[in-house]
Scaffold this motif. Structure first.
Motif, PDB file in Angstrom:
ATOM      1  N   LYS A 149       0.831  -1.211   0.000  1.00 36.51           N
ATOM      2  CA  LYS A 149       0.000   0.000   0.000  1.00 36.51           C
ATOM      3  C   LYS A 149       0.862   1.257   0.000  1.00 36.51           C
ATOM      4  O   LYS A 149       0.532   2.252  -0.658  1.00 36.51           O
ATOM      5  CB  LYS A 149      -0.928  -0.005   1.213  1.00 36.51           C
ATOM      6  CG  LYS A 149      -2.027  -1.058   1.156  1.00 36.51           C
ATOM      7  CD  LYS A 149      -2.842  -1.050   2.439  1.00 36.51           C
ATOM      8  CE  LYS A 149      -3.952  -2.105   2.401  1.00 36.51           C
ATOM      9  NZ  LYS A 149      -4.756  -2.111   3.640  1.00 36.51           N
ATOM     10  N   TRP A 187      -5.938   2.004   1.031  1.00 42.68           N
ATOM     11  CA  TRP A 187      -5.732   1.543   2.398  1.00 42.68           C
ATOM     12  C   TRP A 187      -6.896   0.704   2.905  1.00 42.68           C
ATOM     13  O   TRP A 187      -6.747  -0.084   3.853  1.00 42.68           O
ATOM     14  CB  TRP A 187      -5.440   2.727   3.314  1.00 42.68           C
ATOM     15  CG  TRP A 187      -4.056   3.237   3.022  1.00 42.68           C
ATOM     16  CD1 TRP A 187      -3.694   4.135   2.060  1.00 42.68           C
ATOM     17  CD2 TRP A 187      -2.847   2.796   3.631  1.00 42.68           C
ATOM     18  NE1 TRP A 187      -2.323   4.293   2.033  1.00 42.68           N
ATOM     19  CE2 TRP A 187      -1.778   3.493   2.997  1.00 42.68           C
ATOM     20  CE3 TRP A 187      -2.548   1.900   4.663  1.00 42.68           C
ATOM     21  CZ2 TRP A 187      -0.449   3.295   3.368  1.00 42.68           C
ATOM     22  CZ3 TRP A 187      -1.218   1.710   5.033  1.00 42.68           C
ATOM     23  CH2 TRP A 187      -0.190   2.409   4.376  1.00 42.68           C
ATOM     24  N   LEU A 239      -6.116  -4.977  -4.101  1.00 40.76           N
ATOM     25  CA  LEU A 239      -5.228  -3.954  -4.661  1.00 40.76           C
ATOM     26  C   LEU A 239      -5.025  -4.161  -6.153  1.00 40.76           C
ATOM     27  O   LEU A 239      -5.009  -3.204  -6.929  1.00 40.76           O
ATOM     28  CB  LEU A 239      -3.875  -3.986  -3.939  1.00 40.76           C
ATOM     29  CG  LEU A 239      -3.867  -3.489  -2.492  1.00 40.76           C
ATOM     30  CD1 LEU A 239      -2.516  -3.746  -1.855  1.00 40.76           C
ATOM     31  CD2 LEU A 239      -4.196  -1.999  -2.433  1.00 40.76           C
TER      32      LEU A 239
END
Length: 471
Positions: free
Chosen positions: A227, A311, A319
């Protein structure tokens, strides 16, 4: 705060690089000399163009069979020349592990990041492989890839190839740079090699690119680190792209910039996780607050809080969905699909492998070892800060980066300094400015790369530019 790649990162990081290029060859029996197009400034073909053996193909071969035989013959020849020069290299049919190398489900899975330790033997040695996105090779594609095939004069043909390096330890970077220098010199000294003869269509490009993979040995990437990398690149990528040829900004098919061509950029409802409309709350908020300053958290893109989406993600698959390319979930400019297991059914998982690497796909094609090594250093500093920094230091660092990016008068050199890139590496990007890189990408100006051993190359004739800038 000044974190250097000389710390823990330098001892554990591993990397590999991929260099795409095209080479021009003569068909068997061709006697007509190559005629350069009017307006090209290349005064001569830099090397004798090699001719294929007369018995390589026969009349019964179709286009695909002819192309495959040529790839295998010349690919093996190139690998031998590199091996003879001290760079042990083999020819492989594919850039990624073959199906037979896929780990069985009962096998112990390698830890995320063990790029130099995992079981795929493919990456323990350098390889020359076909580059299938630049030249059509798939008979089942019904001609779709032929739309980007570079055109050659009658009797000549282009082959798209790629040098795939073995996995290097970053602490041995000087050795890797020496190998890189040899690879580039051998290719340019022995072949009519190009990085710019490809062409673009509406949704794809056959122009060459340079890719860098990063892993870590003896440790695992955690989700927070991934991240951090995506957050930093979301903020800094646009200014960093000033280091590369401008056309790369539009290469959305295989290197979609995070803020321009990814699913999260467009808020594509068909491919983004369903929670993006209402991220909600949870432990991820605390992690974000620790690592991301409020001004970055609150920033909006198309009126939506995209940083918060990164996040909120709970898995690498989440992701990968956010940073996939819109139409097929392909690889973004920062590709993370190789963190997914080889057996993953994720739609954008085009390779049946788990390389455990994060891949930077920003750079245009190049066979200049100095420029390539400088970009590897930039990506190393990005990785270092995202892996090593304590949360409060990373948050402070992100504030500095965001301020630099927001400053309309801020330069890419200032951004490199914020990242901690060595001054010597920063200066290399001044020598290879964006205007020059755009000229090199233009086949009407530079079709063939000159022999680096030849002081008479075209760079010497340009006003105010030394030949070394073109090498």
């Amino acid at each position: 705060m000044a974190i250097s790649a000389a710390g823990k990162f330098r001892d554990t990081a591993t990397f590999g690089f991929e260099l795409e290029f095209l080479m021009l060859f003569r068909g068997s029996g061709t006697t007509d000399p190559l005629r350069l197009e009017k307006g090209e400034q290349q005064r001569r073909v830099p090397h004798p163009i090699q001719e294929e053996p007369g018995d390589l193909t026969d009349d019964g071969d179709g286009p695909h069979e002819v192309h495959t035989k040529r790839l295998q013959y010349f690919g093996r020849e190139i690998a031998k020349k590199l091996t003879d020069a001290g760079i042990i290299t083999s020819y492989r049919r594919r850039a990624h592990p073959e199906d037979v190398e896929i780990p069985e489900s009962e096998d112990e899975e390698p830890g995320l990041g063990d790029f130099d330790e995992f079981r795929y033997s493919s990456y323990k040695q350098n390889a020359i492989v076909p580059e299938e996105t630049m030249i059509w090779t798939d008979p089942a594609a019904n001609g779709r890839r032929m739309t980007v095939k570079p055109e050659a004069q009658a009797g000549y043909f282009w082959l798209g190839l790629e040098f795939v390096s073995k996995a290097h330890k970053y602490r041995d970077f000087d050795i890797a740079k020496s190998d890189l220098d040899t690879v580039c010199k051998v290719l340019r000294a022995n072949y009519a090699v190009s990085i710019n003869v490809g062409k673009d269509t509406a949704d794809r490009s056959s122009r060459c690119a340079t890719h860098v993979h990063w892993g870590i040995s003896g440790a695992e990437y955690d989700l927070v680190t991934v991240k951090r990398i995506l957050t930093l690149m979301w903020v800094a990528e646009e200014k960093l792209m000033r280091l590369h040829a401008t056309w790369r900004q539009d290469a959305t098919k295989y290197a979609a910039l995070l803020q321009k061509g990814t699913n999260m950029a467009t808020a594509c409802p068909l491919t983004c996780p369903d929670w993006t409309n209402k991220p909600g709350t949870g432990n991820w908020v605390r992690e974000m607050d620790q690592n991301v300053p409020p001004k970055v958290q609150r920033s909006l893109h198309r009126e939506q809080p995209k940083i918060r989406w990164l996040w909120r993600a709970e898995t690498v698959s989440d992701l990968a969905s956010l940073v996939g390319e819109v139409t097929k979930l392909r690889r973004a400019s920062v590709a993370i699909t190789e963190l997914l297991p080889a057996t993953s059914n994720f739609i954008g998982k085009v390779r049946r492998s788990q390389l455990n690497t994060i891949e930077f796909r920003h750079m245009q094609g190049s066979l200049n070892p100095t420029l390539i090594a400088a970009w590897i250093e930039v990506t190393a500093e990005i990785m270092c800060r995202c892996i090593e920094s304590p949360p409060e230091d990373f948050s402070s660092f992100m504030t500095d980066v965001a301020d630099c990016v927001a400053d309309e008068n801020g330069t890419e050199q200032e951004l490199l300094s914020k990242l901690g890139v060595r001054r010597e590496a920063c200066l290399i990007f001044r020598d290879f400015n964006q205007q020059q890189l755009d000229e090199e990408a233009n086949p009407m100006i530079s079709r063939f790369l000159p022999d680096p051993y030849d002081g008479r190359d075209r760079g010497a004739s340009r006003a105010g530019r030394s030949p070394s800038h073109d090498r």
